[in-house]
Design a protein around this motif. Structure first.
Motif, PDB file in Angstrom:
ATOM      1  N   GLU A  74      -2.857  -8.556   9.802  1.00 29.75           N
ATOM      2  CA  GLU A  74      -4.297  -8.348   9.671  1.00 29.75           C
ATOM      3  C   GLU A  74      -4.537  -7.068   8.902  1.00 29.75           C
ATOM      4  OE1 GLU A  74      -6.720  -8.584  13.197  1.00 29.75           O
ATOM      5  OE2 GLU A  74      -5.509 -10.196  14.034  1.00 29.75           O
TER       6      GLU A  74
ATOM      7  N   TYR B  74      -0.920   2.681   7.749  1.00 36.05           N
ATOM      8  CA  TYR B  74      -2.229   3.017   7.194  1.00 36.05           C
ATOM      9  C   TYR B  74      -2.122   3.845   5.929  1.00 36.05           C
ATOM     10  CZ  TYR B  74      -1.354   7.317   9.793  1.00 36.05           C
ATOM     11  OH  TYR B  74      -0.782   8.466  10.278  1.00 36.05           O
ATOM     12  N   ASP B  75      -3.122   3.683   5.085  1.00 37.03           N
ATOM     13  CA  ASP B  75      -3.241   4.422   3.841  1.00 37.03           C
ATOM     14  C   ASP B  75      -4.698   4.890   3.808  1.00 37.03           C
ATOM     15  OD1 ASP B  75      -3.150   5.374   1.283  1.00 37.03           O
ATOM     16  OD2 ASP B  75      -2.550   3.500   0.332  1.00 37.03           O
TER      17      ASP B  75
ATOM     18  N   ILE C 280     -13.020   4.689   9.553  1.00 38.88           N
ATOM     19  CA  ILE C 280     -12.517   4.579   8.181  1.00 38.88           C
ATOM     20  C   ILE C 280     -13.622   4.161   7.213  1.00 38.88           C
ATOM     21  CG2 ILE C 280     -10.180   4.007   8.984  1.00 38.88           C
ATOM     22  CD1 ILE C 280     -10.565   1.164   7.876  1.00 38.88           C
TER      23      ILE C 280
ATOM     24  N   LEU D  49     -14.283   1.461   4.628  1.00 41.26           N
ATOM     25  CA  LEU D  49     -13.713   0.139   4.362  1.00 41.26           C
ATOM     26  C   LEU D  49     -13.479  -0.130   2.881  1.00 41.26           C
ATOM     27  CD1 LEU D  49     -15.772  -1.952   6.953  1.00 41.26           C
ATOM     28  CD2 LEU D  49     -13.374  -1.309   7.138  1.00 41.26           C
ATOM     29  N   GLU D  50     -14.081   0.699   2.028  1.00 40.28           N
ATOM     30  CA  GLU D  50     -13.880   0.498   0.586  1.00 40.28           C
ATOM     31  C   GLU D  50     -12.799   1.401  -0.004  1.00 40.28           C
ATOM     32  OE1 GLU D  50     -17.977   0.632  -0.756  1.00 40.28           O
ATOM     33  OE2 GLU D  50     -18.199  -1.029   0.671  1.00 40.28           O
ATOM     34  N   GLU D  51     -12.324   2.349   0.795  1.00 39.10           N
ATOM     35  CA  GLU D  51     -11.309   3.271   0.268  1.00 39.10           C
ATOM     36  C   GLU D  51     -10.009   3.239   1.061  1.00 39.10           C
ATOM     37  OE1 GLU D  51     -13.949   6.825  -1.754  1.00 39.10           O
ATOM     38  OE2 GLU D  51     -13.114   7.146   0.229  1.00 39.10           O
ATOM     39  N   ASP D  52     -10.111   2.967   2.330  1.00 45.68           N
ATOM     40  CA  ASP D  52      -8.939   3.048   3.198  1.00 45.68           C
ATOM     41  C   ASP D  52      -8.372   1.666   3.478  1.00 45.68           C
ATOM     42  OD1 ASP D  52      -9.554   5.769   3.386  1.00 45.68           O
ATOM     43  OD2 ASP D  52     -10.791   5.461   5.163  1.00 45.68           O
ATOM     44  N   SER D  53      -7.152   1.651   3.954  1.00 46.97           N
ATOM     45  CA  SER D  53      -6.488   0.387   4.242  1.00 46.97           C
ATOM     46  C   SER D  53      -5.591   0.549   5.472  1.00 46.97           C
ATOM     47  CB  SER D  53      -5.645  -0.015   3.024  1.00 46.97           C
ATOM     48  OG  SER D  53      -4.971  -1.215   3.252  1.00 46.97           O
ATOM     49  N   VAL D  54      -5.726  -0.363   6.394  1.00 47.67           N
ATOM     50  CA  VAL D  54      -4.858  -0.367   7.575  1.00 47.67           C
ATOM     51  C   VAL D  54      -4.289  -1.780   7.702  1.00 47.67           C
ATOM     52  CG1 VAL D  54      -4.696  -0.012  10.061  1.00 47.67           C
ATOM     53  CG2 VAL D  54      -6.308   1.341   8.739  1.00 47.67           C
ATOM     54  N   ILE D  55      -2.986  -1.871   7.822  1.00 49.42           N
ATOM     55  CA  ILE D  55      -2.354  -3.183   7.997  1.00 49.42           C
ATOM     56  C   ILE D  55      -1.700  -3.241   9.371  1.00 49.42           C
ATOM     57  CG2 ILE D  55      -0.692  -4.857   7.102  1.00 49.42           C
ATOM     58  CD1 ILE D  55      -0.885  -3.532   4.401  1.00 49.42           C
TER      59      ILE D  55
ATOM     60  N   ILE E 245      -7.489  -4.161   7.807  1.00 41.87           N
ATOM     61  CA  ILE E 245      -8.837  -3.590   7.890  1.00 41.87           C
ATOM     62  C   ILE E 245      -9.006  -2.708   6.660  1.00 41.87           C
ATOM     63  CG2 ILE E 245     -10.437  -2.127   9.179  1.00 41.87           C
ATOM     64  CD1 ILE E 245      -9.011  -2.711  11.698  1.00 41.87           C
TER      65      ILE E 245
ATOM     66  N   ILE F 101     -11.023   1.997  14.996  1.00 47.83           N
ATOM     67  CA  ILE F 101     -10.624   2.364  13.639  1.00 47.83           C
ATOM     68  C   ILE F 101     -11.715   2.030  12.630  1.00 47.83           C
ATOM     69  CG2 ILE F 101      -9.033   1.710  11.768  1.00 47.83           C
ATOM     70  CD1 ILE F 101      -6.805   1.894  13.908  1.00 47.83           C
ATOM     71  N   LYS F 102     -12.341   0.883  12.804  1.00 48.53           N
ATOM     72  CA  LYS F 102     -13.426   0.493  11.888  1.00 48.53           C
ATOM     73  C   LYS F 102     -14.561   1.514  11.891  1.00 48.53           C
ATOM     74  CE  LYS F 102     -12.756  -4.497  11.828  1.00 48.53           C
ATOM     75  NZ  LYS F 102     -13.007  -5.669  12.662  1.00 48.53           N
TER      76      LYS F 102
ATOM     77  N   LYS G 239      -8.817  -1.874  16.894  1.00 49.87           N
ATOM     78  CA  LYS G 239      -9.435  -2.238  15.609  1.00 49.87           C
ATOM     79  C   LYS G 239     -10.887  -1.771  15.542  1.00 49.87           C
ATOM     80  CE  LYS G 239      -8.115  -6.585  15.890  1.00 49.87           C
ATOM     81  NZ  LYS G 239      -7.993  -8.023  15.587  1.00 49.87           N
TER      82      LYS G 239
ATOM     83  N   GLN H 276       0.880  -1.173   0.000  1.00 50.56           N
ATOM     84  CA  GLN H 276       0.000   0.000   0.000  1.00 50.56           C
ATOM     85  C   GLN H 276       0.914   1.218   0.000  1.00 50.56           C
ATOM     86  OE1 GLN H 276      -2.319  -0.241   3.710  1.00 50.56           O
ATOM     87  NE2 GLN H 276      -0.920   1.140   4.710  1.00 50.56           N
TER      88      GLN H 276
END
Lengths: 90, 90
Positions: free
Chosen positions: A77, B10-11, B56, B58-64, A79, B52-53, B49, A32
Motif C-alpha cells: 500500500e 518512507y521518503d 505528510i 500527499l503530493e510530495e511525500d511517499s510512504v510504502i 500513501i 501519517i496521512k 495510516k 523511491q
C-alpha cells in the motif's frame, strides 16, 4: 532457475550512494529514495550482493534485502505519491 | 484480531520526517534510515495510516507499506551493519 521477489532498502553514506544505486538498478526497479524492488533469479541475487559488497563500507553502511519466495501472501500500500516502480508486481 | 507483519519505508521531506518517524515508532521497530518493521494488528495498521496521512504532504511525500499475512515465505538478509531491529522476527 529459481526466481525470487526482492525488496532492497539501503542506508549508505553519501559518498558511496550513487555507486550502490547504479549497481542495484541493473537488477531491480527504483521505487523511491533508498528502495528498489523486483523479480530476480537466485544467481542474479548472488551477483547483486557481491557487487554491492565491493563498493560499500561494511562498518558504516547497511543494505537489507527482503526475499519473498512467493508474493501470494504479500501486498503493498502506498500513501502519498508513487515515485517509481511502473512495473509493480506485488 | 488479525496480525500482519509490516515493513514501512518512507521518503519524506526533511521538515516533516521527524513527525512521521515519531508516529511510526509507536507501532513499529526502527530498522535503519527510512525503514521500520513489526507485527501489527489490522486496527493498529489503520490507525498508523490515519496518523501519517495527517502529517505528510500527499503530493510530495511517499510512504510504502509491505504487508505480509505470514512470514513463512519471506526471509531477510543484511549486508553491512545492523543498525536497529533487535526484535527481528523475519
Amino acid at each position: 532457475m529459481v526466481k525470487i521477489y526482492l525488496i532492497m532498502v539501503y542506508d549508505i553514506k553519501e559518498e558511496r550512494v550513487n555507486k550502490v544505486l547504479k549497481i542495484a538498478r541493473k537488477y531491480l526497479n527504483w521505487i523511491q529514495n533508498s528502495v528498489l524492488e523486483g523479480e530476480i533469479s537466485d544467481a542474479g541475487f548472488t551477483k547483486l550482493k557481491m557487487e554491492i559488497k565491493e563498493v560499500i563500507n561494511l562498518e558504516e553502511d547497511s543494505v537489507i534485502f527482503y526475499l519473498m519466495r512467493t508474493t501470494r501472501y504479500t501486498s503493498r500500500e502506498v500513501i502519498g505519491i508513487e515515485k517509481g516502480g511502473e512495473e509493480t508486481i506485488i
